[in-house]
Design an enzyme around this catalytic site. Structure first.
Site, PDB file in Angstrom:
ATOM      1  N   THR A  88       0.898  -1.219   0.028  1.00  0.00           N
ATOM      2  CA  THR A  88      -0.092   0.011  -0.026  1.00  0.00           C
ATOM      3  C   THR A  88       0.892   1.203   0.025  1.00  0.00           C
ATOM      4  OG1 THR A  88      -1.834  -1.125   1.176  1.00  0.00           O
ATOM      5  CG2 THR A  88      -1.883   1.086   1.254  1.00  0.00           C
ATOM      6  N   ASN A 167      -5.432 -10.857  -6.892  1.00  0.00           N
ATOM      7  CA  ASN A 167      -5.583 -11.271  -5.695  1.00  0.00           C
ATOM      8  C   ASN A 167      -6.585 -12.223  -5.373  1.00  0.00           C
ATOM      9  OD1 ASN A 167      -6.099  -8.543  -5.858  1.00  0.00           O
ATOM     10  ND2 ASN A 167      -7.003  -9.061  -3.801  1.00  0.00           N
ATOM     11  N   GLN A 195       1.093 -10.363  -5.384  1.00  0.00           N
ATOM     12  CA  GLN A 195       0.655 -11.682  -5.181  1.00  0.00           C
ATOM     13  C   GLN A 195       1.397 -12.727  -6.171  1.00  0.00           C
ATOM     14  OE1 GLN A 195      -1.805 -12.906  -3.582  1.00  0.00           O
ATOM     15  NE2 GLN A 195      -2.798 -11.152  -2.520  1.00  0.00           N
ATOM     16  N   SER A 215       5.189  -7.108  -1.581  1.00  0.00           N
ATOM     17  CA  SER A 215       4.928  -7.051   0.081  1.00  0.00           C
ATOM     18  C   SER A 215       5.460  -8.181   0.819  1.00  0.00           C
ATOM     19  CB  SER A 215       3.352  -6.872   0.197  1.00  0.00           C
ATOM     20  OG  SER A 215       3.133  -6.815   1.226  1.00  0.00           O
ATOM     21  N   THR A 248      14.671   5.653  10.130  1.00  0.00           N
ATOM     22  CA  THR A 248      15.354   4.520  10.585  1.00  0.00           C
ATOM     23  C   THR A 248      14.858   3.404  10.088  1.00  0.00           C
ATOM     24  OG1 THR A 248      15.796   5.902  12.696  1.00  0.00           O
ATOM     25  CG2 THR A 248      16.528   3.513  12.594  1.00  0.00           C
ATOM     26  N   CYS A 335     -12.941  -5.534   2.671  1.00  0.00           N
ATOM     27  CA  CYS A 335     -13.853  -5.205   3.699  1.00  0.00           C
ATOM     28  C   CYS A 335     -13.990  -3.756   4.134  1.00  0.00           C
ATOM     29  CB  CYS A 335     -13.128  -6.108   4.977  1.00  0.00           C
ATOM     30  SG  CYS A 335     -13.680  -6.010   6.408  1.00  0.00           S
TER      31      CYS A 335
HETATM   32  N1  PLP Z   1      -2.181  -5.334  -3.859  1.00  0.00           N
HETATM   33  C1  PLP Z   1      -2.477  -6.755  -3.743  1.00  0.00           C
HETATM   34  C2  PLP Z   1      -2.913  -7.363  -5.100  1.00  0.00           C
HETATM   35  C3  PLP Z   1      -2.722  -7.334  -2.680  1.00  0.00           C
HETATM   36  O1  PLP Z   1      -3.111  -8.505  -2.713  1.00  0.00           O
HETATM   37  C4  PLP Z   1      -2.495  -6.532  -1.261  1.00  0.00           C
HETATM   38  C5  PLP Z   1      -2.798  -7.201  -0.363  1.00  0.00           C
HETATM   39  O2  PLP Z   1      -3.814  -8.272   0.123  1.00  0.00           O
HETATM   40  C6  PLP Z   1      -2.091  -5.387  -1.414  1.00  0.00           C
HETATM   41  C7  PLP Z   1      -1.675  -4.811  -2.741  1.00  0.00           C
HETATM   42  C8  PLP Z   1      -1.806  -4.439  -0.189  1.00  0.00           C
HETATM   43  O3  PLP Z   1      -0.544  -4.973   0.383  1.00  0.00           O
HETATM   44  P1  PLP Z   1      -0.088  -4.461   1.857  1.00  0.00           P
HETATM   45  O4  PLP Z   1      -0.849  -5.345   2.713  1.00  0.00           O
HETATM   46  O5  PLP Z   1       1.327  -5.005   1.912  1.00  0.00           O
HETATM   47  O6  PLP Z   1      -0.189  -2.987   2.010  1.00  0.00           O
END
Ligand code: PLP
Length: 397
Positions: A88, A167, A195, A215, A248, A335
């Site tokens: 994010t 996802n 993903q 991520s 940091t 959600c």
């Molecule tokens: N993009 C995709 C395709 C995701 O599946 C997710 C999390 O489910 C995110 C972005 C957001 O990731 P993060 O939890 O690392 O912010």
């Protein structure tokens, strides 16, 4: 100690732990990765920004090594890796940077099946007058509609946002082709590879994407660490104040993420083959136990650990409540303040309402065994069949 707790802990008839099949939501930290994280927190705890002593130097060298590992997994340049708190934040930095360097309002084209982290960030930019959005349609397998992409690009676009893999339904996108087409029309591309990494071939060398998003918690590293990979990014050019001071670094998270990437490089391909087999077994087993089961998304261009199904006639929230404590799966949709919204991905695929209302996302992972698959198949089928019989006549299916 509470006797009841003690007795239940030691009872031979203790319930089996729930099977975890929600690896698209998050993954457990691999114990080998956790070991690295703990060592970095307890022993190599120096401040990687303060390299005036041996502790700081060691921390800085752990960060440099992690960068190498991330870059190596994806064929990226070392200097293009920027650690963030997750996907994010990486998405927000990338879009802010594009606004700061290309133009405001930025003309952003987004596929309708992007994650909310992309959609909400771009929509927020639009609300504050910093972006104008156009939408790329998808087909009934969530695959990008090429004619929609072309017509959006012809209208003038600065940044195209697409994912490497979806996802929810696991669709894998032809990102090489999308980046080529976008560049021919003068647009940069942001690829959300959250993903996809480690689960399918992904080589950024020669790809030409301006921003790639990763991520840690989707690849068995801790939550709170991720990366933006970008040959164009500079903190000094983002729209906002981030970057005025370098915080940091989260050295333990960074080192753990780097090691998780190395494990993906070493084991990802074999693991993806194993998971494809298990996923196919689960799919077959569910087909044999549940009548009229629908598999959503593509059969082939699909993430190896993904299985997305619908069981028309059985509302998914009721199925999930029957599975509580037995099998952890999800609907996969966003959600919204505690309430589940119908999936925007399935809507974009134009699936019939009964498919959307009964959809379930299943994500297998590193610890999933054949035994887990069998237990899950039986429990999921039982839940669906029970719910269907209690709702028959109530719902018009
Ligand atoms: N993009 C995709 C395709 C995701 O599946 C997710 C999390 O489910 C995110 C972005 C957001 O990731 P993060 O939890 O690392 O912010």
């Amino acid at each position: 100690m509470n006797e009841h707790t003690f007795a239940s802990r030691h009872s031979t008839s203790a319930p089996m732990p729930a099977v975890y099949l929600d690896h698209h939501a998050t993954t457990p930290v691999d114990p080998r990765v956790a070991e690295v994280a703990i060592r970095m927190m307890v022993e190599e705890f120096g401040n990687a920004n303060g390299v005036e002593n041996i502790h700081g130097e060691r921390a800085a060298s752990a960060v440099a090594q992690a960068k190498e590992r991330v870059a190596q997994l994806l064929g990226a340049e070392l200097g293009d890796v920027y650690f963030t708190s997750g996907s994010t934040e990486a998405i927000q930095l990338a879009i802010s940077h594009s606004i700061g360097t290309r133009r405001a309002p930025l003309r952003i084209a987004i596929s309708r099946v992007e994650h909310k982290a992309v959609i909400d960030t771009a929509s927020h930019a639009e609300r504050i007058g910093m972006a104008v959005l156009s939408w790329i349609d998808v087909d009934d397998k969530a695959q990008i509609d090429r004619s929609s992409l072309l017509s959006v690009l012809q209208g003038g676009v600065d940044l195209v946002c697409v994912m490497a893999a979806n996802n929810e339904v696991g669709t894998i996108y032809p990102i090489g082709e999308i980046v080529r087409t976008a560049s021919e029309h003068g647009a940069d591309v942001l690829i959300d590879a959250t993903q996809a990494i480690g689960r399918m071939p992904l080589n950024l060398e020669d790809l030409g994407a301006a921003y790639v998003i990763l991520s840690g918690h989707k690849i068995y590293a801790p939550k709170g660490i991720g990366a933006l990979i970008s040959p164009v990014f500079e903190y000094s050019s983002i729209f906002g104040l981030q970057g005025a001071h370098h915080p940091t670094p989260n050295v333990s998270g960074i080192a753990a993420f780097g090691f998780a990437c190395e494990l993906m490089e070493l084991e990802g391909e074999a693991e993806s083959r194993r998971l494809t087999q298990l996923r196919d077994q689960l799919q077959e087993r569910l087909h044999s136990l549940v009548s009229g089961l629908i598999v959503n998304g593509p059969e082939t261009a699909r993430l190896p650990h993904n299985l997305h199904i619908s069981a028309p006639g059985a509302p998914n929230d009721v199925i999930l409540s029957r599975l509580r404590g037995k099998v952890s799966i999800s609907t996969g949709s966003a959600c919204n303040i505690g309430a589940q919204e119908p999936s925007h991905v399935l809507r974009a695929m134009r699936l019939p309402e009964p498919y959307i209302d009964s959809c379930l996302r299943i994500g297998l992972g590193r610890t999933t065994t054949a035994n887990d698959v069998e237990r899950a198949a039986v429990a999921i089928a039982e839940a669906i069949n029970d719910v269907r019989s209690s709702f028959s006549g109530v719902l018009d299916v």
